[in-house]
Design an enzyme around this catalytic site. Structure first.
Site, short mmCIF file in Angstrom:
data_model
loop_
_atom_site.label_atom_id
_atom_site.label_comp_id
_atom_site.label_asym_id
_atom_site.label_seq_id
_atom_site.Cartn_x
_atom_site.Cartn_y
_atom_site.Cartn_z
N GLY A 11 0.78 -1.24 0.00
CA GLY A 11 0.00 0.00 0.00
C GLY A 11 0.81 1.29 0.00
O GLY A 11 0.31 2.33 0.42
N SER A 12 2.04 1.25 -0.52
CA SER A 12 2.82 2.50 -0.50
C SER A 12 2.23 3.54 -1.45
O SER A 12 2.21 4.74 -1.13
CB SER A 12 4.30 2.24 -0.80
OG SER A 12 4.48 1.87 -2.14
N ARG A 64 -15.27 -15.27 -10.26
CA ARG A 64 -14.71 -13.90 -10.31
C ARG A 64 -15.86 -12.88 -10.34
O ARG A 64 -15.82 -11.86 -9.67
CB ARG A 64 -13.87 -13.80 -11.59
CG ARG A 64 -13.14 -12.50 -11.77
CD ARG A 64 -12.24 -12.52 -12.99
NE ARG A 64 -11.28 -13.60 -12.94
CZ ARG A 64 -10.17 -13.61 -12.19
NH1 ARG A 64 -9.89 -12.59 -11.42
NH2 ARG A 64 -9.36 -14.65 -12.20
N ARG A 90 -5.89 -8.48 -8.49
CA ARG A 90 -7.03 -9.22 -9.00
C ARG A 90 -7.29 -8.80 -10.45
O ARG A 90 -7.24 -7.61 -10.76
CB ARG A 90 -8.30 -8.89 -8.22
CG ARG A 90 -8.26 -9.25 -6.77
CD ARG A 90 -8.62 -10.68 -6.51
NE ARG A 90 -9.81 -11.13 -7.21
CZ ARG A 90 -10.03 -12.41 -7.53
NH1 ARG A 90 -9.14 -13.32 -7.23
NH2 ARG A 90 -11.14 -12.77 -8.14
N LEU A 92 -9.98 -8.08 -13.04
CA LEU A 92 -11.39 -7.72 -12.90
C LEU A 92 -12.19 -8.20 -14.11
O LEU A 92 -11.71 -8.18 -15.24
CB LEU A 92 -11.50 -6.21 -12.74
CG LEU A 92 -10.89 -5.70 -11.42
CD1 LEU A 92 -10.51 -4.24 -11.51
CD2 LEU A 92 -11.84 -5.95 -10.25
N HIS A 108 1.16 0.78 -12.99
CA HIS A 108 1.93 -0.42 -13.35
C HIS A 108 3.42 -0.04 -13.43
O HIS A 108 3.75 1.00 -13.99
CB HIS A 108 1.44 -0.95 -14.70
CG HIS A 108 2.16 -2.18 -15.13
ND1 HIS A 108 1.91 -3.42 -14.58
CD2 HIS A 108 3.16 -2.35 -16.03
CE1 HIS A 108 2.71 -4.31 -15.14
NE2 HIS A 108 3.48 -3.70 -16.02
N ASP A 144 -3.33 -5.08 -17.59
CA ASP A 144 -2.45 -3.92 -17.84
C ASP A 144 -2.73 -3.25 -19.19
O ASP A 144 -1.84 -2.68 -19.81
CB ASP A 144 -0.97 -4.31 -17.71
CG ASP A 144 -0.67 -4.86 -16.33
OD1 ASP A 144 -1.23 -4.35 -15.35
OD2 ASP A 144 0.09 -5.85 -16.22
C1 GRF Z 1 3.47 -1.18 -7.47
O1 GRF Z 1 4.72 -1.41 -8.03
C2 GRF Z 1 2.42 -0.99 -8.52
O2 GRF Z 1 2.92 -0.39 -9.68
C3 GRF Z 1 2.00 -2.40 -8.82
O3 GRF Z 1 2.03 -3.06 -7.58
C4 GRF Z 1 2.95 -2.40 -6.72
C5 GRF Z 1 2.18 -2.03 -5.49
O4 GRF Z 1 3.02 -1.46 -4.51
N1 GRF Z 1 0.72 -2.44 -9.47
P1 GRF Z 1 2.37 -0.75 -3.25
O5 GRF Z 1 1.42 -1.76 -2.65
O6 GRF Z 1 1.67 0.46 -3.74
O7 GRF Z 1 3.51 -0.43 -2.34
#
Ligand code: GRF
Length: 213
Positions: A11-12, A64, A90, A92, A108, A144
């Protein structure tokens, strides 16, 4: 704009979206952080920020589509206008993507359309390309896939390994994602079907972050 962030883990990116909404996107509020896993580390941060959190375990659903329907209902319950996927692991369903057409973005860690999928940084290093980065895009049914909203890039020199690249790209993600959300929140971009129309302010914002990174 009432926003939900979907996460599955660390979740950064979520924390950056929460902070920037509070600090410099007055037109938006993060109303919900949703996860398909109660173990998602990011949930703690959201809780401490007094943001509503909801967890629905996808493993409890037969299909799903059933899980996505439960997610959709939750989003409606919170009167969500716009969704940010931030490490939501996931795929979708077509139905869900249709319901949130042009109201859902994802981040991404590559320069799409190159390096879709998983294990990106290793594949980038192994392929000896000179540039990598990150992409924010509107969500479509393919993995993606979807119109690109913004990208940031970095050169990869011989000192880079997978870990160093992952750290550098994550740094870029933390700049790009809040900027792209701001463009939607403040209506600096408009989307017509698959075409994104940028205002001059939007282009200036995107150029500014590219110049500063
Ligand atoms: C990130 O690299 C994002 O681009 C990808 O998953 C990772 C999630 O990182 N979809 P965080 O959970 O936001 O730290």
């Amino acid at each position: 704009m009432r926003i939900a962030i979907l996460i599955s883990g660390r979740g950064s990116n979520m924390t950056k979206l929460i902070d920037s909404c509070k600090e410099n996107i007055p037109s938006s509020t993060i109303e919900l952080v949703f996860s398909n896993s109660s173990k998602a580390i990011g949930l703690e941060y959201a809780k401490n920020e007094s943001i509503s959190i909801e967890v629905i375990d996808h493993k409890k659903f037969k299909t799903r589509e059933n899980f996505d329907e439960a997610l959709h209902r939750k989003l409606k319950e919170y009167e969500i206008d716009f969704i940010c996927n931030a490490g939501f692991m996931r795929i979708l369903s077509k139905e869900f993507v249709k319901k949130w057409f042009n109201k859902q973005i994802n981040i991404h860690p590559s320069i799409l359309p190159a390096f879709k999928g998983l294990d990106i940084h290793k594949r980038v290093i192994d392929s000896n390309v000179q540039v990598s980065g990150c992409t924010v895009h509107l969500v479509r049914a393919g993995v993606d896939e979807g119109p690109i909203v913004g990208q940031l890039s970095t050169y990869i020199d011989s000192t880079y390994d997978e870990k160093k690249l992952a750290n550098k790209v994550l740094e870029l993600e933390h700049i790009l994602y809040p900027t792209c959300l701001k463009l939607f929140s403040e209506e600096l971009i408009k989307v017509e079907g698959d075409i994104i129309k940028y205002s001059s302010e939007a282009l200036i914002e995107l150029q500014k972050i590219q110049n500063n990174t």
